[in-house]
Design a protein around this motif. Structure first.
Motif, PDB file in Angstrom:
ATOM      1  N   ASN A  76      23.959  51.111  44.287  1.00 13.74           N
ATOM      2  CA  ASN A  76      22.775  51.382  45.111  1.00 13.74           C
ATOM      3  C   ASN A  76      23.101  51.433  46.597  1.00 13.74           C
ATOM      4  N   ALA A  77      24.109  50.684  47.018  1.00 10.46           N
ATOM      5  CA  ALA A  77      24.500  50.709  48.436  1.00 10.46           C
ATOM      6  C   ALA A  77      25.032  52.071  48.848  1.00 10.46           C
ATOM      7  N   SER A  78      25.524  52.862  47.873  1.00 15.01           N
ATOM      8  CA  SER A  78      26.064  54.196  48.163  1.00 15.01           C
ATOM      9  C   SER A  78      25.174  55.291  47.590  1.00 15.01           C
ATOM     10  N   TRP A  79      23.895  54.996  47.400  1.00 10.96           N
ATOM     11  CA  TRP A  79      22.998  55.939  46.746  1.00 10.96           C
ATOM     12  C   TRP A  79      22.914  57.266  47.485  1.00 10.96           C
ATOM     13  N   SER A  80      22.834  58.349  46.711  1.00 12.36           N
ATOM     14  CA  SER A  80      22.605  59.683  47.272  1.00 12.36           C
ATOM     15  C   SER A  80      21.745  60.461  46.281  1.00 12.36           C
ATOM     16  N   TRP A  81      21.084  61.492  46.789  1.00 10.19           N
ATOM     17  CA  TRP A  81      20.198  62.295  45.960  1.00 10.19           C
ATOM     18  C   TRP A  81      20.962  62.903  44.769  1.00 10.19           C
ATOM     19  N   GLY A  82      20.312  62.884  43.603  1.00 11.12           N
ATOM     20  CA  GLY A  82      20.934  63.382  42.391  1.00 11.12           C
ATOM     21  C   GLY A  82      21.528  62.293  41.527  1.00 11.12           C
ATOM     22  N   ASN A  83      21.578  61.069  42.077  1.00 12.05           N
ATOM     23  CA  ASN A  83      22.091  59.911  41.333  1.00 12.05           C
ATOM     24  C   ASN A  83      21.017  58.825  41.264  1.00 12.05           C
ATOM     25  N   LEU A  84      21.117  57.969  40.268  1.00 12.94           N
ATOM     26  CA  LEU A  84      20.276  56.780  40.214  1.00 12.94           C
ATOM     27  C   LEU A  84      21.089  55.587  40.679  1.00 12.94           C
ATOM     28  N   GLY A  85      20.494  54.774  41.528  1.00  9.81           N
ATOM     29  CA  GLY A  85      21.188  53.619  42.077  1.00  9.81           C
ATOM     30  C   GLY A  85      21.253  52.475  41.093  1.00  9.81           C
ATOM     31  N   THR A  86      22.395  51.790  41.051  1.00  5.99           N
ATOM     32  CA  THR A  86      22.571  50.648  40.160  1.00  5.99           C
ATOM     33  C   THR A  86      22.894  49.391  40.964  1.00  5.99           C
ATOM     34  N   ILE A  87      22.509  48.256  40.402  1.00  2.51           N
ATOM     35  CA  ILE A  87      22.833  46.952  40.967  1.00  2.51           C
ATOM     36  C   ILE A  87      23.559  46.156  39.891  1.00  2.51           C
ATOM     37  N   ALA A  88      24.692  45.584  40.216  1.00  2.80           N
ATOM     38  CA  ALA A  88      25.508  44.868  39.235  1.00  2.80           C
ATOM     39  C   ALA A  88      24.917  43.497  38.936  1.00  2.80           C
ATOM     40  N   SER A  89      25.035  43.088  37.667  1.00  2.00           N
ATOM     41  CA  SER A  89      24.483  41.798  37.251  1.00  2.00           C
ATOM     42  C   SER A  89      25.333  40.631  37.733  1.00  2.00           C
ATOM     43  N   GLY A  90      26.623  40.890  37.986  1.00  2.00           N
ATOM     44  CA  GLY A  90      27.518  39.831  38.441  1.00  2.00           C
ATOM     45  C   GLY A  90      28.498  39.356  37.397  1.00  2.00           C
ATOM     46  N   LEU A 104      17.240  43.618  42.289  1.00  2.00           N
ATOM     47  CA  LEU A 104      16.805  44.894  41.715  1.00  2.00           C
ATOM     48  C   LEU A 104      15.454  45.302  42.276  1.00  2.00           C
ATOM     49  N   ILE A 105      14.543  44.352  42.398  1.00  2.00           N
ATOM     50  CA  ILE A 105      13.208  44.649  42.947  1.00  2.00           C
ATOM     51  C   ILE A 105      13.319  45.142  44.369  1.00  2.00           C
ATOM     52  N   TYR A 106      14.106  44.439  45.167  1.00  2.00           N
ATOM     53  CA  TYR A 106      14.196  44.813  46.579  1.00  2.00           C
ATOM     54  C   TYR A 106      15.207  45.920  46.833  1.00  2.00           C
ATOM     55  N   GLY A 107      15.883  46.377  45.798  1.00  2.00           N
ATOM     56  CA  GLY A 107      16.682  47.588  45.926  1.00  2.00           C
ATOM     57  C   GLY A 107      15.815  48.828  45.968  1.00  2.00           C
ATOM     58  N   LEU A 108      14.546  48.658  45.588  1.00  2.00           N
ATOM     59  CA  LEU A 108      13.582  49.759  45.617  1.00  2.00           C
ATOM     60  C   LEU A 108      12.831  49.725  46.941  1.00  2.00           C
ATOM     61  N   LYS A 109      12.593  50.877  47.527  1.00  2.00           N
ATOM     62  CA  LYS A 109      11.877  50.939  48.796  1.00  2.00           C
ATOM     63  C   LYS A 109      10.442  50.450  48.629  1.00  2.00           C
ATOM     64  N   PRO A 110       9.853  49.877  49.684  1.00  2.00           N
ATOM     65  CA  PRO A 110       8.505  49.290  49.568  1.00  2.00           C
ATOM     66  C   PRO A 110       7.461  50.248  49.002  1.00  2.00           C
ATOM     67  N   GLY A 111       7.528  51.519  49.382  1.00  2.00           N
ATOM     68  CA  GLY A 111       6.530  52.467  48.911  1.00  2.00           C
ATOM     69  C   GLY A 111       6.539  52.673  47.413  1.00  2.00           C
ATOM     70  N   TYR A 112       7.671  52.402  46.768  1.00  2.00           N
ATOM     71  CA  TYR A 112       7.775  52.551  45.323  1.00  2.00           C
ATOM     72  C   TYR A 112       7.438  51.262  44.571  1.00  2.00           C
TER      73      TYR A 112
END
Length: 417
Positions: free
Chosen positions: A261-275, A292-300
């Motif tokens: 998710n830190a390298s997200w770009s259009w055309g891809n879905l962002g992922t967050i690792a569980s650890g 995961l919740i806060y990886g999403l922008k507030p508007g979403y």
């Protein structure tokens, strides 16, 4: 307490409401038992001594909790299903179509439907390809699928008349800024658009009927067809909207490329690792759900939902916050959804189980993130020859789907990094 997870409650129409309340009450009592037993298990772990009996009791109550939730979902589903027929008198044309369609289904009489096609000057209704069902039946099947199919229930749905739905999407908007009343207005940058295409693929079901069923005037054949195709369509759709490869079927959101998710770009879905590979992190495992919740922008986030299967739910059900409150909570009402950290939780059995590098949890605003397109018109072809003495009804609809906003859905990847 003995947890019987094998027998569903009676679901006759006259007592469905009472049953739902009884199952809901049982679910709430079971959850209280679950919390008590899990607390005991956690205390044993803290004392560094395993309690096999506690582990088994928690697993058994967890299974009972899932069973009660499933029963409640089934009763809520039955109550939410629309019924064919209404107090409103249909217009003559609709009555004529319904009567002609009934004659075709029961007796194979195509004269009425052919006359209607001629009257409408239709050139797209080849009798070899079947006949369009009445609008009322098509609408009912669509409403039933919206209730049954987990992703359809939360995604955006569009009806189209062609084979492909094309939608321009603004990746970046025009440059904006503040200026004074008499200051110069610099030229702004142009927006970037992406043209997304959603082709409608053919989905089919083939319910079979006996001659006795078709000759029985009391049987509502519209209701029968809707009920028969509902489960088949919903199962196929549910899988395609999640894992479909886009070849002859909709493209599921898990089939798109993913990046951290830190390298997200259009055309891809962002992922967050569980650890941890194939698991939650050993220390503070629930923190990644907050990430995961806060990886999403507030508007979403305002309209976001968690999506996972029940086996993954069993894992997150054990998590607590810093005050000792369980993050997973049962539905607040009989017809409600379970929640996780205050967000609705959608059961989708086609989501993968927790495993190394699996994308087992999705979180996002699916109304903005995933689009389902339905081509108008459901067709039925009567086939009394292929499976004698049964009559087959080859029922087809065209449906497509895909991600329309790649920033609206985030995925939890069960990996160390």
């Amino acid at each position: 307490m003995d947890y019987d997870i094998t027998h569903a409650p009676e679901t006759k129409a006259g007592i469905a409401g009472d049953d739902a309340q009884q199952v809901y009450d049982t679910l709430m009592r079971t959850f209280e038992d679950y919390k008590a037993e899990n607390d005991t298990r956690l205390q044993a772990i803290e004392k560094r001594r395993g309690d096999v009996l506690a582990e088994e009791k928690v697993a058994r109550i967890d299974a009972a909790l899932d069973a009660q939730q499933r029963k409640l979902d089934e009763l809520a589903l039955k109550a939410a299903r629309p019924q064919l027929g209404s107090a409103i008198t249909p217009v003559p044309a609709a009555r004529e179509h319904k009567s002609a369609f009934d004659a075709y289904i029961r007796f194979g009489d195509t004269a009425g439907l052919r006359a209607l096609e001629t009257k409408a000057m239709s050139i797209g209704s080849n009798p070899d390809g079947g006949y369009l069902v009445p609008d009322e039946l098509e609408h009912t099947i669509g409403e039933r699928l919206a209730v049954v199919s987990p992703i359809r229930a939360i995604a955006a749905v569009r009806q189209i008349s062609g084979n492909v739905y094309k939608k321009p999407f603004m990746i970046t908007g025009p440059t904006t800024g503040w200026v004074g009343e008499t200051a110069a207005r610099p030229q702004t940058g142009s927006p970037q658009l992406d043209a997304l295409s959603f082709p409608a693929m053919e989905l089919y079901a083939m319910p079979a009927a006996t001659a006795n069923l078709l000759e029985d005037a009391v049987v509502n054949l519209d209701q029968w067809i809707a009920g028969e195709v509902e489960l088949v369509f919903s199962v196929q759709e549910g899988t395609a909207f999640i894992t479909g490869d886009g070849l002859g079927k909709p493209k599921g959101f898990l089939a798109y490329p993913t990046v951290a998710n830190a390298s997200w770009s259009w055309g891809n879905l962002g992922t967050i690792a569980s650890g941890a590979a194939g698991a939650f992190a050993a220390s503070s495992p629930s923190d990644v759900l907050i990430d995961l919740i806060y990886g999403l922008k507030p508007g979403y986030r305002q309209n976001a939902s968690f999506v996972m299967n029940r086996r993954t739910q069993a894992a997150v059900r054990k998590f607590k916050d810093s005050t000792g409150v369980y993050l997973w909570q049962p539905p607040a009402t009989v017809s409600g959804r379970a929640s996780l950290i205050g967000f609705p939780l959608v059961d989708a059995e086609d989501m993968p189980d927790i495993a190394a590098n699996s994308l087992s949890i999705a979180f996002g605003d699916f109304q903005r993130g995933y689009l389902i397109v339905d081509r108008q018109g459901i067709r039925v072809l009567r086939d009394p020859y292929s499976a004698k003495p049964y009559v087959l009804f080859y029922t087809t609809k065209r449906v497509g789907g895909g991600v329309q906003d790649f920033d609206a859905i985030k995925l939890l990847k069960f990996a160390a990094s």
